[in-house]
Design an enzyme around this catalytic site. Structure first.
Site, PDB file in Angstrom:
ATOM      1  CB  SER A 183      -1.159   0.147   1.000  1.00 15.40           C
ATOM      2  OG  SER A 183      -0.346  -0.019   2.143  1.00 15.40           O
ATOM      3  CG  HIS A 211      -4.192  -1.317  -1.246  1.00 15.78           C
ATOM      4  ND1 HIS A 211      -5.189  -0.251  -1.551  1.00 15.78           N
ATOM      5  CD2 HIS A 211      -3.957  -1.303  -0.826  1.00 15.78           C
ATOM      6  CE1 HIS A 211      -4.661   0.489  -0.370  1.00 15.78           C
ATOM      7  NE2 HIS A 211      -3.660  -0.986   0.780  1.00 15.78           N
ATOM      8  CE  LYS A 242      -7.729  -0.189   1.465  1.00 16.61           C
ATOM      9  NZ  LYS A 242      -8.625  -0.245   2.602  1.00 16.61           N
TER      10      LYS A 242
END
Length: 393
Positions: A183, A211, A242
């Site tokens: 990240s 992610h 996300k």
């Protein structure tokens, strides 16, 4: 009061080291254009990679879900808080990830942090050894701490070191644990090689794809699809706040693994279930991710990453190589990173400065995150500002 004085002294030390954090207050939905502390800003700091946090279909599904199920769940999943929306979401996520997992089942959690705590503490019993990547997210590190297992940390991306550790271990259960996309650096773990090691040494490969889910892979199935991986050794965690734009997370794995989590994962058992309306909204979000619109948004995001890569001209600062939405620019000193972020903020560009302990000492950076909702002109505006700012320093 001495207790308060001690805390204040430590806060003063953080301030002196340029390490004290501060919050800003957003007055508008998550989007490239936001109102922050009453000021209009162009934001490059959210993890809303596909721009779904304020997508009309997702927002409407959230509203519909509240009408159907109310505002809260009222209890834990194992008491009375498991709604039809939760059940449908878990089924849909299992189907979505089915090409990469054997006999898959999915389990929905309130947050990604909670999912990792649950996963590692449940699988990492006293007879286990956890082999943890050195750059893993804090939630994985804390999950290792919560587990009763022995923990071995291997250097970032060092397959040879990991293989030696695995070969030397006589543990009944072995877990190799890694982020997929790191990240703060934006690079991707060597998952094919890690999986080969796990299959050779009869170990689980636990992949935190926070992610990658929704972004990587042709259809947004994340890092597993990106590399074309499929194995019964895989245990997959994906976050839903996300790229999916809403909130929560899920673990997908063989149905036996998931049933073990239901029975033994304390962070799952002993907490109130997330609001069913969130799960209902995520059903709409998953439809977008898996459909043509999701394909188009992933294509747009890749174009913006390529634009930044081609046009950013840095001499002293260093952009870390990344094909993902995370585009870090390493500056070095804490105060210089803060000054750079402040200078951008003064121009109406919101880019956060990331400092230790989130990143190693001496590698303070600007963490640029791109979204499919950004335009090429907005990215060009950021690039011009970054190029000029570095040249002036």
């Amino acid at each position: 009061m001495k207790l308060l004085d001690d805390l204040q002294r430590q806060l003063d030390q953080l301030q002196a080291q340029s390490l004290q954090r501060r919050r800003r207050t957003a007055d508008s939905p998550c989007a490239p254009r936001v109102t922050v502390d009453g000021r209009d800003m162009l934001a490059f700091c959210s993890n809303d990679y596909l721009g779904l946090a304020a997508h009309p279909q997702v927002v409407e599904a959230l509203r519909e879900g509240a009408g159907l199920y109310g505002a809260g769940s009222g209890a834990s999943h194992l008491v009375s808080g498991h709604s039809r929306a939760h059940a449908e979401l878990e089924d849909k996520l299992a189907q979505f990830m089915a090409p990469h997992l054997q006999q898959p089942r999915a389990l929905y959690f309130c947050t990604g942090y909670m999912a990792n705590l649950a996963l590692l503490s449940a699988l990492g019993g006293a007879d286990a050894v956890i082999f943890s990547e050195s750059l893993n997210h804090a939630s994985l590190i804390d999950g290792c701490r919560l587990a009763r297992a022995q923990v071995e940390v291997y250097p970032h991306g060092d397959l040879a070191a990991l293989e030696k550790l695995l070969a030397a271990s006589t543990a009944t259960a072995k877990l190799v644990v890694t982020d997929s996309v790191f990240s703060m650096d934006g690079n991707i773990a060597p998952l094919p090689q890690l999986l080969a090691l796990c299959e050779r040494h009869d170990a689980w490969l636990v992949v935190d794809d926070a992610h990658g889910f929704g972004v990587l892979g042709e259809h947004g199935r994340g890092a597993l699809e990106h590399f074309g991986l499929s194995s019964p050794n895989l245990v997959y965690m994906g976050t839903l706040g996300k790229a999916a734009g809403v909130g929560g997370a899920f673990v997908a794995a063989h149905e036996t693994v998931i049933e073990w989590l239901v029975q033994r994962a304390r962070p799952y058992i002993y907490t109130t279930a997330a609001a069913p309306a969130l799960a209902h909204a995520l059903l709409a979000s998953l439809d977008i991710i898996a459909g043509r619109e999701g394909d188009a948004r992933r294509t747009q995001l890749r174009m913006l990453v390529g634009q930044l890569d081609a046009d950013l001209q840095l001499a002293r600062w260093r952009r870390l190589p990344s094909i993902t939405a995370i585009q870090p620019i390493v500056i070095g000193a804490n105060q210089e990173a803060l000054d750079a972020a402040a200078a951008l903020y003064a121009q109406g560009l919101w880019v956060p400065a990331i400092r230790p302990p989130t990143v190693p000492a001496g590698t303070a950076r600007l963490r640029v995150t791109l979204s499919a909702s950004h335009t090429a002109e907005q990215v060009a505006q950021l690039v011009r500002a970054l190029n000029a700012l570095e040249a002036a320093n």
